[in-house]
Design a protein around this motif. Structure first.
Motif, PDB file in Angstrom:
ATOM      1  N   VAL A   1      -6.460   0.790   4.947  1.00 58.21           N
ATOM      2  CA  VAL A   1      -5.499   1.278   5.939  1.00 58.21           C
ATOM      3  C   VAL A   1      -4.225   1.700   5.234  1.00 58.21           C
ATOM      4  CG1 VAL A   1      -6.426  -0.047   7.848  1.00 58.21           C
ATOM      5  CG2 VAL A   1      -4.698  -1.067   6.402  1.00 58.21           C
ATOM      6  N   LYS A   2      -3.641   2.762   5.724  1.00 63.75           N
ATOM      7  CA  LYS A   2      -2.401   3.285   5.145  1.00 63.75           C
ATOM      8  C   LYS A   2      -1.262   3.039   6.124  1.00 63.75           C
ATOM      9  CE  LYS A   2      -4.725   6.806   2.371  1.00 63.75           C
ATOM     10  NZ  LYS A   2      -4.496   6.103   1.091  1.00 63.75           N
ATOM     11  N   GLY A   3      -0.099   2.761   5.543  1.00 65.25           N
ATOM     12  CA  GLY A   3       1.034   2.454   6.382  1.00 65.25           C
ATOM     13  C   GLY A   3       2.289   3.165   5.940  1.00 65.25           C
ATOM     14  N   SER A   4       3.411   2.549   6.310  1.00 66.44           N
ATOM     15  CA  SER A   4       4.710   3.144   6.028  1.00 66.44           C
ATOM     16  C   SER A   4       5.056   3.061   4.543  1.00 66.44           C
ATOM     17  CB  SER A   4       5.786   2.429   6.839  1.00 66.44           C
ATOM     18  OG  SER A   4       5.472   2.390   8.208  1.00 66.44           O
ATOM     19  N   TYR A   5       5.947   3.961   4.111  1.00 67.69           N
ATOM     20  CA  TYR A   5       6.544   3.943   2.777  1.00 67.69           C
ATOM     21  C   TYR A   5       5.506   4.012   1.654  1.00 67.69           C
ATOM     22  CZ  TYR A   5      10.145   1.999   5.837  1.00 67.69           C
ATOM     23  OH  TYR A   5      10.999   1.772   6.879  1.00 67.69           O
ATOM     24  N   GLY A   6       4.340   4.582   1.920  1.00 67.12           N
ATOM     25  CA  GLY A   6       3.328   4.755   0.885  1.00 67.12           C
ATOM     26  C   GLY A   6       2.482   3.532   0.613  1.00 67.12           C
ATOM     27  N   PHE A   7       2.645   2.484   1.402  1.00 71.50           N
ATOM     28  CA  PHE A   7       1.851   1.279   1.226  1.00 71.50           C
ATOM     29  C   PHE A   7       0.474   1.426   1.853  1.00 71.50           C
ATOM     30  CE2 PHE A   7       4.490  -1.895  -0.734  1.00 71.50           C
ATOM     31  CZ  PHE A   7       5.783  -1.432  -0.530  1.00 71.50           C
TER      32      PHE A   7
ATOM     33  N   HIS B   1      -5.103  -7.513   0.793  1.00 69.23           N
ATOM     34  CA  HIS B   1      -4.044  -7.319  -0.201  1.00 69.23           C
ATOM     35  C   HIS B   1      -3.278  -6.028   0.053  1.00 69.23           C
ATOM     36  CE1 HIS B   1      -5.862 -10.684  -1.980  1.00 69.23           C
ATOM     37  NE2 HIS B   1      -6.692 -10.081  -2.834  1.00 69.23           N
ATOM     38  N   LEU B   2      -1.984  -6.107  -0.120  1.00 70.73           N
ATOM     39  CA  LEU B   2      -1.096  -4.955   0.047  1.00 70.73           C
ATOM     40  C   LEU B   2      -0.945  -4.254  -1.300  1.00 70.73           C
ATOM     41  CD1 LEU B   2       0.939  -3.512   2.025  1.00 70.73           C
ATOM     42  CD2 LEU B   2       2.693  -4.991   1.022  1.00 70.73           C
ATOM     43  N   LYS B   3      -0.994  -2.929  -1.283  1.00 63.97           N
ATOM     44  CA  LYS B   3      -0.942  -2.186  -2.534  1.00 63.97           C
ATOM     45  C   LYS B   3      -0.064  -0.943  -2.396  1.00 63.97           C
ATOM     46  CE  LYS B   3      -5.595  -3.653  -3.882  1.00 63.97           C
ATOM     47  NZ  LYS B   3      -6.914  -3.268  -4.383  1.00 63.97           N
ATOM     48  N   LYS B   4       0.418  -0.499  -3.551  1.00 69.69           N
ATOM     49  CA  LYS B   4       1.132   0.774  -3.625  1.00 69.69           C
ATOM     50  C   LYS B   4       0.909   1.332  -5.020  1.00 69.69           C
ATOM     51  CE  LYS B   4       5.518   3.019  -2.605  1.00 69.69           C
ATOM     52  NZ  LYS B   4       6.923   2.868  -2.140  1.00 69.69           N
ATOM     53  N   PRO B   5       0.540   2.594  -5.139  1.00 75.69           N
ATOM     54  CA  PRO B   5       0.199   3.157  -6.445  1.00 75.69           C
ATOM     55  C   PRO B   5       1.375   3.212  -7.416  1.00 75.69           C
ATOM     56  CG  PRO B   5      -0.666   4.519  -4.667  1.00 75.69           C
ATOM     57  CD  PRO B   5       0.281   3.532  -4.039  1.00 75.69           C
ATOM     58  N   SER B   6       2.584   3.422  -6.891  1.00 74.24           N
ATOM     59  CA  SER B   6       3.742   3.580  -7.762  1.00 74.24           C
ATOM     60  C   SER B   6       4.948   2.937  -7.093  1.00 74.24           C
ATOM     61  CB  SER B   6       4.003   5.075  -8.024  1.00 74.24           C
ATOM     62  OG  SER B   6       5.135   5.251  -8.841  1.00 74.24           O
ATOM     63  N   ALA B   7       5.401   1.822  -7.654  1.00 78.58           N
ATOM     64  CA  ALA B   7       6.474   1.054  -7.034  1.00 78.58           C
ATOM     65  C   ALA B   7       7.841   1.722  -7.219  1.00 78.58           C
ATOM     66  CB  ALA B   7       6.501  -0.353  -7.620  1.00 78.58           C
ATOM     67  N   LEU B   8       8.696   1.526  -6.228  1.00 83.52           N
ATOM     68  CA  LEU B   8      10.083   1.988  -6.280  1.00 83.52           C
ATOM     69  C   LEU B   8      11.008   0.775  -6.249  1.00 83.52           C
ATOM     70  CD1 LEU B   8       9.904   4.808  -3.562  1.00 83.52           C
ATOM     71  CD2 LEU B   8       9.830   5.112  -6.056  1.00 83.52           C
ATOM     72  N   VAL B   9      12.178   0.933  -6.870  1.00 83.28           N
ATOM     73  CA  VAL B   9      13.168  -0.153  -6.823  1.00 83.28           C
ATOM     74  C   VAL B   9      13.481  -0.527  -5.377  1.00 83.28           C
ATOM     75  CG1 VAL B   9      15.530  -0.796  -7.386  1.00 83.28           C
ATOM     76  CG2 VAL B   9      14.142   0.423  -9.073  1.00 83.28           C
ATOM     77  N   SER B  10      13.486   0.475  -4.515  1.00 78.37           N
ATOM     78  CA  SER B  10      13.810   0.247  -3.104  1.00 78.37           C
ATOM     79  C   SER B  10      12.715  -0.527  -2.359  1.00 78.37           C
ATOM     80  CB  SER B  10      14.058   1.579  -2.396  1.00 78.37           C
ATOM     81  OG  SER B  10      12.933   2.421  -2.523  1.00 78.37           O
ATOM     82  N   ASP B  11      11.573  -0.756  -2.993  1.00 81.69           N
ATOM     83  CA  ASP B  11      10.520  -1.568  -2.378  1.00 81.69           C
ATOM     84  C   ASP B  11      10.814  -3.061  -2.511  1.00 81.69           C
ATOM     85  OD1 ASP B  11       7.920   0.664  -3.585  1.00 81.69           O
ATOM     86  OD2 ASP B  11       8.978   0.659  -1.653  1.00 81.69           O
ATOM     87  N   SER B  12      11.810  -3.407  -3.283  1.00 89.12           N
ATOM     88  CA  SER B  12      12.155  -4.816  -3.475  1.00 89.12           C
ATOM     89  C   SER B  12      12.538  -5.436  -2.132  1.00 89.12           C
ATOM     90  CB  SER B  12      13.311  -4.948  -4.460  1.00 89.12           C
ATOM     91  OG  SER B  12      12.955  -4.441  -5.729  1.00 89.12           O
ATOM     92  N   ALA B  13      11.801  -6.453  -1.742  1.00 89.54           N
ATOM     93  CA  ALA B  13      11.982  -7.073  -0.428  1.00 89.54           C
ATOM     94  C   ALA B  13      11.047  -8.268  -0.333  1.00 89.54           C
ATOM     95  CB  ALA B  13      11.685  -6.074   0.691  1.00 89.54           C
ATOM     96  N   LEU B  14      11.058  -8.884   0.847  1.00 87.11           N
ATOM     97  CA  LEU B  14      10.169 -10.013   1.142  1.00 87.11           C
ATOM     98  C   LEU B  14       9.042  -9.501   2.029  1.00 87.11           C
ATOM     99  CD1 LEU B  14       9.852 -13.091   0.804  1.00 87.11           C
ATOM    100  CD2 LEU B  14      11.343 -13.385   2.789  1.00 87.11           C
ATOM    101  N   TYR B  15       7.815  -9.767   1.635  1.00 84.20           N
ATOM    102  CA  TYR B  15       6.657  -9.243   2.347  1.00 84.20           C
ATOM    103  C   TYR B  15       5.860 -10.393   2.966  1.00 84.20           C
ATOM    104  CZ  TYR B  15       7.666  -4.777   0.228  1.00 84.20           C
ATOM    105  OH  TYR B  15       8.297  -3.608  -0.127  1.00 84.20           O
TER     106      TYR B  15
END
Lengths: 118, 111
Positions: B57-63, B75-89
């Protein structure tokens, strides 16, 4: 459109006092949830309202905690005789019912009320 | 009993690298699975969900997240992380109307 709102955003109270926390869900959302988030912890389920059904109160930690939802909309969480261990962020969320299309089951969270018991 | 486990308190990844945030669940019946993100001083935001259908499943912000029934994982995945992805999941499972949340994983993306 307007999201879920909660008031107050911050509440400092003395041990033993009662507090009321308010949640205004998104219009049309029939489900409403209350959670508690302590520092560094996950979300702890407190209570769940769905339409006109009896609420699921299984997560309330003690009989000092109660909640009501008037008219299927606004909800109030009341904590009586507050204790220091009640200090936490209280989060409210609402969601549309099943069959509500693409957004079904997605919870929309309010900004929370930070409660500090001194 | 229903439960959600996020085995990592913290995940560190360099910007541009792929990221994975792990989640396993235990629930009776077919699971409804969710990921939420909490940015500093902001409320929780919905990222994506699995109800039925395609396991990816695909979601917001490229996740994106992959439902694996045999491993009871989401499991949550993203092909290329951004500094702005820093957060609590947070991973969550819905069962009988109630939601059960994991303890959260702090994602740190370093420049």
């Amino acid at each position: 459109g307007a999201g879920v709102s909660q008031s107050p955003s911050n509440k400092v109270t003395e041990k033993g006092k009662d507090v009321e926390l308010r949640c205004d869900p998104i219009s049309g959302h029939t489900a409403l949830y209350w959670y508690r988030q302590s520092l560094g912890q996950g979300l702890e389920f407190l209570i769940y309202f769905q339409g006109n059904s009896a609420p699921d109160k299984s997560g309330l930690p003690s009989d000092r905690f109660s909640a009501e939802r008037t008219g299927g909309s606004v909800s109030t969480l009341t904590i009586q005789r507050t204790q220091q261990e009640d200090s936490a962020v209280y989060l409210c969320a609402s969601s549309s019912p099943s069959g509500g299309g693409e957004s079904s089951y997605e919870q929309y969270f309010g900004p929370g009320t930070r409660l500090t018991v001194t | 009993a229903q439960s959600v486990a996020q085995p990592e308190d913290q995940v560190n990844v360099a910007e541009g690298n792929p990221l994975t945030v792990k989640c396993t669940y235990s629930v009776s019946g077919n699971p409804y699975l969710f990921w939420y993100v909490q940015y500093p001083n902001r409320g929780l935001q919905f990222l994506l969900k699995y109800i039925t259908g395609d396991n990816l499943v695909k979601g917001s912000y490229g996740f994106e997240a992959e439902f694996n029934k045999s491993q009871t994982s989401f499991h949550l995945k993203k092909p290329s992380a951004l500094v702005s992805d820093s957060a609590l999941y947070f991973c969550a499972v819905r069962d009988g109307g109630k939601f059960y949340f994991g303890s959260g994983t702090k994602l740190n993306v370093k420049p």
